[in-house]
Write a protein that holds these residues in place. Structure first.
Motif, PDB file in Angstrom:
ATOM      1  N   LYS A   1     -11.063  10.855   1.459  1.00 31.58           N
ATOM      2  CA  LYS A   1     -11.739  11.819   2.333  1.00 31.58           C
ATOM      3  C   LYS A   1     -13.221  11.922   1.979  1.00 31.58           C
ATOM      4  CE  LYS A   1     -11.274  16.562   4.036  1.00 31.58           C
ATOM      5  NZ  LYS A   1     -10.557  17.852   3.852  1.00 31.58           N
ATOM      6  N   ASP A   2     -13.518  11.887   0.648  1.00 29.18           N
ATOM      7  CA  ASP A   2     -14.917  11.925   0.209  1.00 29.18           C
ATOM      8  C   ASP A   2     -15.688  10.699   0.685  1.00 29.18           C
ATOM      9  OD1 ASP A   2     -14.390  14.289  -1.054  1.00 29.18           O
ATOM     10  OD2 ASP A   2     -14.144  13.422  -3.059  1.00 29.18           O
ATOM     11  N   LEU A   3     -14.953   9.585   0.893  1.00 27.98           N
ATOM     12  CA  LEU A   3     -15.601   8.351   1.373  1.00 27.98           C
ATOM     13  C   LEU A   3     -15.624   8.272   2.896  1.00 27.98           C
ATOM     14  CD1 LEU A   3     -13.936   5.809  -1.109  1.00 27.98           C
ATOM     15  CD2 LEU A   3     -16.256   6.728  -1.232  1.00 27.98           C
ATOM     16  N   GLY A   4     -15.101   9.325   3.541  1.00 21.62           N
ATOM     17  CA  GLY A   4     -15.059   9.337   5.004  1.00 21.62           C
ATOM     18  C   GLY A   4     -13.935   8.510   5.582  1.00 21.62           C
ATOM     19  N   LEU A   5     -12.864   8.287   4.792  1.00 16.93           N
ATOM     20  CA  LEU A   5     -11.741   7.464   5.248  1.00 16.93           C
ATOM     21  C   LEU A   5     -10.500   8.329   5.424  1.00 16.93           C
ATOM     22  CD1 LEU A   5     -12.190   4.492   2.725  1.00 16.93           C
ATOM     23  CD2 LEU A   5     -12.856   4.505   5.134  1.00 16.93           C
ATOM     24  N   SER A   6      -9.726   8.018   6.454  1.00 20.66           N
ATOM     25  CA  SER A   6      -8.448   8.721   6.639  1.00 20.66           C
ATOM     26  C   SER A   6      -7.376   8.018   5.805  1.00 20.66           C
ATOM     27  CB  SER A   6      -8.047   8.730   8.111  1.00 20.66           C
ATOM     28  OG  SER A   6      -7.879   7.397   8.568  1.00 20.66           O
ATOM     29  N   THR A   7      -6.254   8.705   5.555  1.00 16.85           N
ATOM     30  CA  THR A   7      -5.187   8.149   4.722  1.00 16.85           C
ATOM     31  C   THR A   7      -3.855   8.269   5.449  1.00 16.85           C
ATOM     32  OG1 THR A   7      -6.392   8.902   2.753  1.00 16.85           O
ATOM     33  CG2 THR A   7      -4.093   8.243   2.450  1.00 16.85           C
ATOM     34  N   VAL A   8      -3.189   7.140   5.633  1.00 20.26           N
ATOM     35  CA  VAL A   8      -1.846   7.129   6.215  1.00 20.26           C
ATOM     36  C   VAL A   8      -0.907   6.482   5.201  1.00 20.26           C
ATOM     37  CG1 VAL A   8      -0.405   6.391   8.136  1.00 20.26           C
ATOM     38  CG2 VAL A   8      -2.834   6.892   8.528  1.00 20.26           C
ATOM     39  N   TRP A   9       0.128   7.227   4.801  1.00 21.07           N
ATOM     40  CA  TRP A   9       1.074   6.721   3.802  1.00 21.07           C
ATOM     41  C   TRP A   9       2.263   6.045   4.475  1.00 21.07           C
ATOM     42  CZ3 TRP A   9      -0.524   6.502  -1.025  1.00 21.07           C
ATOM     43  CH2 TRP A   9      -1.517   7.399  -1.457  1.00 21.07           C
ATOM     44  N   ASP A  10       2.706   4.965   3.862  1.00 16.74           N
ATOM     45  CA  ASP A  10       3.882   4.245   4.332  1.00 16.74           C
ATOM     46  C   ASP A  10       5.002   4.476   3.310  1.00 16.74           C
ATOM     47  OD1 ASP A  10       5.867   2.366   4.960  1.00 16.74           O
ATOM     48  OD2 ASP A  10       4.410   0.936   5.770  1.00 16.74           O
ATOM     49  N   ASP A  11       5.919   5.403   3.619  1.00 19.38           N
ATOM     50  CA  ASP A  11       6.978   5.765   2.668  1.00 19.38           C
ATOM     51  C   ASP A  11       7.925   4.603   2.388  1.00 19.38           C
ATOM     52  OD1 ASP A  11       5.976   8.292   2.416  1.00 19.38           O
ATOM     53  OD2 ASP A  11       7.266   9.165   3.957  1.00 19.38           O
ATOM     54  N   GLN A  12       8.214   3.810   3.420  1.00 16.61           N
ATOM     55  CA  GLN A  12       9.126   2.678   3.225  1.00 16.61           C
ATOM     56  C   GLN A  12       8.514   1.644   2.283  1.00 16.61           C
ATOM     57  OE1 GLN A  12      12.118   2.134   3.734  1.00 16.61           O
ATOM     58  NE2 GLN A  12      12.378  -0.085   3.534  1.00 16.61           N
ATOM     59  N   LEU A  13       7.222   1.361   2.454  1.00 14.91           N
ATOM     60  CA  LEU A  13       6.550   0.404   1.578  1.00 14.91           C
ATOM     61  C   LEU A  13       6.512   0.938   0.138  1.00 14.91           C
ATOM     62  CD1 LEU A  13       5.073  -2.300   1.375  1.00 14.91           C
ATOM     63  CD2 LEU A  13       2.938  -1.100   1.913  1.00 14.91           C
ATOM     64  N   SER A  14       6.304   2.248   0.005  1.00 16.67           N
ATOM     65  CA  SER A  14       6.307   2.859  -1.334  1.00 16.67           C
ATOM     66  C   SER A  14       7.651   2.640  -2.018  1.00 16.67           C
ATOM     67  CB  SER A  14       6.016   4.362  -1.241  1.00 16.67           C
ATOM     68  OG  SER A  14       4.729   4.598  -0.725  1.00 16.67           O
ATOM     69  N   TYR A  15       8.728   2.844  -1.265  1.00 21.23           N
ATOM     70  CA  TYR A  15      10.074   2.692  -1.838  1.00 21.23           C
ATOM     71  C   TYR A  15      10.331   1.244  -2.260  1.00 21.23           C
ATOM     72  CZ  TYR A  15      15.158   2.741  -2.225  1.00 21.23           C
ATOM     73  OH  TYR A  15      16.442   2.611  -2.684  1.00 21.23           O
ATOM     74  N   LEU A  16       9.793   0.297  -1.501  1.00 21.65           N
ATOM     75  CA  LEU A  16      10.018  -1.121  -1.803  1.00 21.65           C
ATOM     76  C   LEU A  16       9.362  -1.556  -3.113  1.00 21.65           C
ATOM     77  CD1 LEU A  16       9.616  -2.847   1.692  1.00 21.65           C
ATOM     78  CD2 LEU A  16      11.702  -2.045   0.563  1.00 21.65           C
ATOM     79  N   LEU A  17       8.428  -0.756  -3.621  1.00 23.50           N
ATOM     80  CA  LEU A  17       7.749  -1.111  -4.874  1.00 23.50           C
ATOM     81  C   LEU A  17       8.614  -0.819  -6.100  1.00 23.50           C
ATOM     82  CD1 LEU A  17       4.190   0.351  -4.081  1.00 23.50           C
ATOM     83  CD2 LEU A  17       5.012  -1.972  -3.677  1.00 23.50           C
ATOM     84  N   SER A  18       9.687  -0.019  -5.925  1.00 26.61           N
ATOM     85  CA  SER A  18      10.520   0.388  -7.069  1.00 26.61           C
ATOM     86  C   SER A  18      11.091  -0.790  -7.862  1.00 26.61           C
ATOM     87  CB  SER A  18      11.669   1.282  -6.602  1.00 26.61           C
ATOM     88  OG  SER A  18      11.177   2.496  -6.106  1.00 26.61           O
ATOM     89  N   PRO A  19      11.691  -1.814  -7.196  1.00 24.96           N
ATOM     90  CA  PRO A  19      12.261  -2.922  -7.976  1.00 24.96           C
ATOM     91  C   PRO A  19      11.238  -3.620  -8.867  1.00 24.96           C
ATOM     92  CG  PRO A  19      13.003  -3.032  -5.695  1.00 24.96           C
ATOM     93  CD  PRO A  19      11.939  -1.990  -5.747  1.00 24.96           C
ATOM     94  N   ALA A  20      10.006  -3.700  -8.403  1.00 27.83           N
ATOM     95  CA  ALA A  20       8.976  -4.367  -9.204  1.00 27.83           C
ATOM     96  C   ALA A  20       8.712  -3.585 -10.488  1.00 27.83           C
ATOM     97  CB  ALA A  20       7.685  -4.504  -8.396  1.00 27.83           C
TER      98      ALA A  20
END
Length: 662
Positions: free
Chosen positions: A544-563
Motif C-alpha cells: 500500500k505504501d508503494l501504491g500497489l494493491s494486494t490480492v491473495w490467492d489462498d489456494q496457491l498459499s495452501y499448495l506451498l505447504s508440501p515444499a
C-alpha cells in the motif's frame, strides 16, 4: 446447589485462610473504629450492618477480597476422591482450568514457595505497567532431581511480585528403597541442590540470563516445625558474577512434617564434610591436570599454541573440568533419532556471551544445561555439549572437538566414531554432518586426495564424560588428522579414574545434575496461522505504501505447504522427498502465459515483524513482495515445526504469479 459436608468445610477453610492472609479482620476493625469515630452522628446509638458494609465497600476492601478469591471448577469433579487430607489449593490467576497434582501420600515432599523479590536495583526506575501493556518479565526456572518447574512470568520491577509454590518430590535413587518415605537422615545424604535460573524476557520476546543459583535446601531438616525462611541473594552471570542482582524471599516446608528434626550441628557438620571432600577431589584433579599439561608440552614445544581446553568457566564464573559439561542424556519420547537430535540443537538460538566494552574479544562462558535450555539460546560450546550428550544417550561414541575454523576463530563441534572406524563431524549450530577422510601428506602428488567439505581448520583436543585426549600429531590441521584414539603417539589420553573423580556419577555436589528435556508447549498449527496472518498484514501495508494493491490467492498459499514440509524433512534426515508432486501442483495452478516465483526462508524465532524485515533485505524476496504486473496474485505460507523446550523451526515461503507481458 448443595455441597457435601466435607466440601463445605474445605471451602470454609480456604476462605478463612484467604481472609487471614489478607488480614481482613484487622482492616474491618480499623474501618469500624474510624466509622464510629468520624461518621456516627450523635443521635444514632448503634451502627447498622448496612452502614458497616457501605463503609467497607467505599474503602475497596470488599473488592479486594473478591479479587483474591478465585472460584475454579474442576471438570472431573466426579472423578475426585474424598481423602482425609488437609485442603490444598493452587490458584493460577491466568488459567481458569484447575490443574491436578498427583500427590503420593507415601512420599516426602519439599514445598518451596517464592514470596516476592527485592533489591532488583536495575529496575528501580521502571514504571508500573499499565493494564494490558506488554512489559519485560522475569521467569524463575527450577530443577531438582529430574523434576522441572517454571514460575508464572511477573513484570520486571525493583520488587518483583513472585508468588509461586513448587512441590518437589524427595526420593531415593537406589533400588528397593525408592518406594519408601525418606527420613531426615536419608535426606541429609541427598546432596543435590535446587538449581534456580532467573530469565528476563523483553517486550520483543528476547531472553536474557539474569542469575543462576544453587539452593541448599537441607537447612529445613534442622528447622523447627519443618519450616524455614531464606533470603537468597542472586548474583549476576559472566562478567557480573560478583555483582548482586536482587534478593528472593523463599520459604521451605516439608510435607509430611518430620517426626524428628535434626540438630543444626549435624547439618552444618555434613555440609562441611561434603565441601572438604569436594575441595580435596578438585585439588587432586588440578594437580594431575598440571602434570598432564607439563608432559604434553614436553612432547613438542609448539603444543603450547594448540587449543587444549581442560577447564572452562560456567555462567557463575566457576572453573569446572570440560568433561563435566557432558554426560549421556536420553530424550525419552521427545526425540527419535540422532539426526533429529542434531536438528533440535541447531534450532536453539546462537548467541555469544555479552562483552562489556570493545576490542572484539570473546567472553568465555560455558552454560550449565538448565541455563542454556531455559534461555533457549547459547554459544557454540553450549550447543556442542548438548548435542554430544544426546548422541551419547543414543548409544553413539561421541566427543566434543575443540579447535578453530577459518581465520583461526575458536570453535567447538561434535565428532562420532563408528564401529567400522568411520569418523563423522556434526556441526551443532546447523545440524550438518560431514564424513572425515584424512589426507595422507606422504602420498605422491599423482594420488588424488579427498577435498574436505567441513569448515574446520585445526583441532586441539576432544573429550566426553569419560575420556579426554590431547592432539599430539605433528600437525593439528583437521584434514591430515588421524583419529586413532588408541595410538598414544597421536592422542595423549587423560586418566579415566581422574576424570571420574570430578565428573558424574563419581563426582560430588559441585557438578550440577542434568535436567530432563521438556515437551514443547507451542501449538504448531495455531502459531503457524498467527504468523501467517501477521505477514499478510505486513505485506499488504508495505505494498500500500508503494501504491500497489494486494490480492491473495489462498489456494496457491495452501499448495506451498508440501515444499515447506520437504525442506524440514531434508534438514532433519538429509533426504529430499515430494518435490515432483509440489512442482506438478504449481504447474497446474499457474495458467499458461503466467510466471510463478517462490522464495523460501528459515528462522528459529517466531517474531513476524523481524522475519519480514529480514525477508525484505533479500532482493529475490523483495521482488516477489513488491511484484508489479498484470493479474498479480500473492501467496504466503508459514509452517512451524516444534521441538522439545519449545524450540521451533519456522519456514516461510512467499510466492506470486502474474501474467508475463513482453
Amino acid at each position: 446447589m448443595s455441597l457435601p459436608p466435607e466440601k463445605a468445610s474445605e471451602l470454609k477453610q480456604i476462605i478463612h485462610q484467604q481472609l487471614l492472609k489478607m488480614d481482613v479482620h484487622g482492616r474491618i476493625r480499623e474501618v469500624l473504629a474510624e466509622t464510629i469515630r468520624e461518621e456516627l452522628a450523635p443521635e444514632h446509638q448503634q451502627l447498622s450492618t448496612e452502614d458497616l458494609i457501605k463503609a467497607l465497600r467505599q474503602r475497596g476492601i470488599i473488592d479486594d477480597v473478591m479479587k483474591e478469591l478465585k472460584f475454579v471448577t474442576d471438570v472431573n469433579e466426579t472423578e475426585r476422591t474424598l481423602a482425609s487430607k488437609p485442603a490444598t489449593h493452587f490458584v493460577d490467576r491466568e488459567s481458569p482450568v484447575l490443574k491436578k497434582t498427583n500427590i503420593d501420600p507415601t512420599r516426602r515432599y519439599l514445598y518451596l514457595q517464592v514470596l516476592g523479590g527485592k533489591a532488583f536495583l536495575e529496575h528501580l526506575q521502571e514504571p508500573e505497567p499499565l493494564p494490558g501493556q506488554i512489559c519485560s518479565t522475569f521467569t524463575l526456572c527450577l530443577h531438582f532431581r529430574n523434576q522441572r518447574f517454571r514460575s508464572k512470568p511477573v513484570p520486571c520491577a525493583c520488587e518483583p511480585d513472585f508468588q509461586d509454590g513448587f512441590l518437589l518430590e524427595i526420593h531415593r535413587d537406589s533400588l528397593g528403597d525408592g518406594s519408601k518415605m525418606v527420613d531426615a537422615t536419608t535426606m541429609l545424604s541427598i546432596c543435590d541442590p535446587v538449581h534456580m535460573v532467573l530469565i528476563k524476557t523483553d517486550t520483543f520476546g528476547e531472553t536474557t540470563l539474569v542469575a543462576s543459583y544453587f539452593l541448599e535446601w537441607r537447612s529445613v531438616l534442622a528447622a523447627e516445625n519443618g519450616v524455614t525462611n531464606v533470603a537468597v541473594e542472586l548474583l549476576g552471570v559472566g562478567t557480573e558474577s560478583k555483582v548482586s542482582v536482587g534478593v528472593l524471599n523463599i520459604r521451605l516446608e516439608m510435607y509430611p512434617h518430620l517426626n524428628k528434626t535434626l540438630s543444626s550441628e549435624i547439618t552444618s557438620t555434613q555440609f562441611t564434610l561434603e565441601r572438604q571432600k569436594t575441595a580435596e577431589k578438585e585439588r587432586l584433579f588440578l594437580v594431575y591436570a598440571k602434570q598432564w599439561w607439563r608432559e604434553y608440552l614436553q612432547i613438542r614445544p609448539s603444543h603450547n599454541t594448540r587449543l587444549v581446553k581442560i577447564f572452562a568457566q560456567d555462567e557463575n564464573g566457576v572453573n569446572r573440568p570440560v568433561c563435566s559439561y557432558v554426560r549421556p542424556l536420553r530424550a525419552g519420547r521427545l526425540l527419535d533419532t540422532p539426526r533429529q537430535a542434531a536438528r533440535f540443537v541447531s534450532v536453539l538460538g546462537h548467541e555469544r556471551a555479552p562483552v562489556i566494552g570493545g576490542g572484539g574479544g570473546k567472553q568465555e562462558q560455558w552454560c550449565t544445561l538448565l541455563a542454556f535450555l531455559c534461555r533457549n539460546k547459547g554459544d557454540c560450546e553450549d550447543h556442542a555439549n548438548l548435542l554430544c550428550s544426546l548422541l551419547l544417550g543414543f548409544g553413539l561414541e561421541a566427543f566434543v572437538c575443540v579447535g578453530t575454523k577459518a581465520k583461526g576463530v575458536p570453535h567447538t563441534w561434535v565428532m562420532t566414531c563408528g564401529s567400522d572406524g568411520t569418523i563423522t563431524f556434526w556441526e551443532s549450530l546447523t545440524g550438518h554432518r560431514y564424513i572425515h577422510r584424512p589426507i595422507n601428506p606422504d602420498d605422491p602428488p599423482i594420488v588424488e586426495q579427498p577435498k574436505p567439505l567441513y569448515p574446520y581448520r585445526t583441532i586441539g583436543c576432544i573429550f566426553n564424560h569419560q575420556k579426554f585426549f590431547g592432539n599430539c600429531q605433528p600437525s593439528d590441521a583437521v584434514d591430515v588428522c588421524v583419529f586413532d584414539l588408541h595410538d598414544e603417539s597421536k592422542w595423549k589420553p587423560m586418566s579415566g579414574e581422574a576424570i571420574k573423580s570430578v565428573c558424574p556419577p563419581g563426582a560430588t555436589s559441585s557438578v550440577p545434575p542434568f535436567p530432563p528435556l521438556c515437551a514443547s508447549t507451542v501449538d504448531a498449527a495455531v502459531t503457524s496461522n498467527e504468523i501467517e496472518v501477521q505477514l499478510r498484514i505486513l505485506v499488504s501495508e508495505h505494498r500500500k505504501d508503494l501504491g500497489l494493491s494486494t490480492v491473495w490467492d489462498d489456494q496457491l498459499s495452501y499448495l506451498l505447504s508440501p515444499a515447506l514440509a520437504a525442506y524440514e524433512l531434508e534438514r532433519t534426515t538429509g533426504i529430499s522427498a515430494g518435490n515432483e508432486e509440489f512442482q506438478d501442483a504449481v504447474r497446474r495452478a499457474v495458467p499458461d502465459g503466467h510466471t510463478f516465483k517462490g522464495f523460501p526462508i528459515h528462522f528459529v524465532h517466531r517474531n513476524a515483524r523481524r522475519a519480514f524485515a529480514t525477508c525484505l533485505r533479500s532482493p529475490f524476496c523483495e521482488e516477489i513482495i513488491c511484484c508489479r504486473g498484470d493479474q498479480v496474485r500473492l501467496a504466503v505460507r508459514v509452517r512451524v515445526f516444534t521441538y522439545p523446550e519449545s524450540a521451533c523451526a519456522v519456514w516461510i515461503m512467499f510466492a506470486c504469479k502474474y501474467r508475463s507481458i513482453l
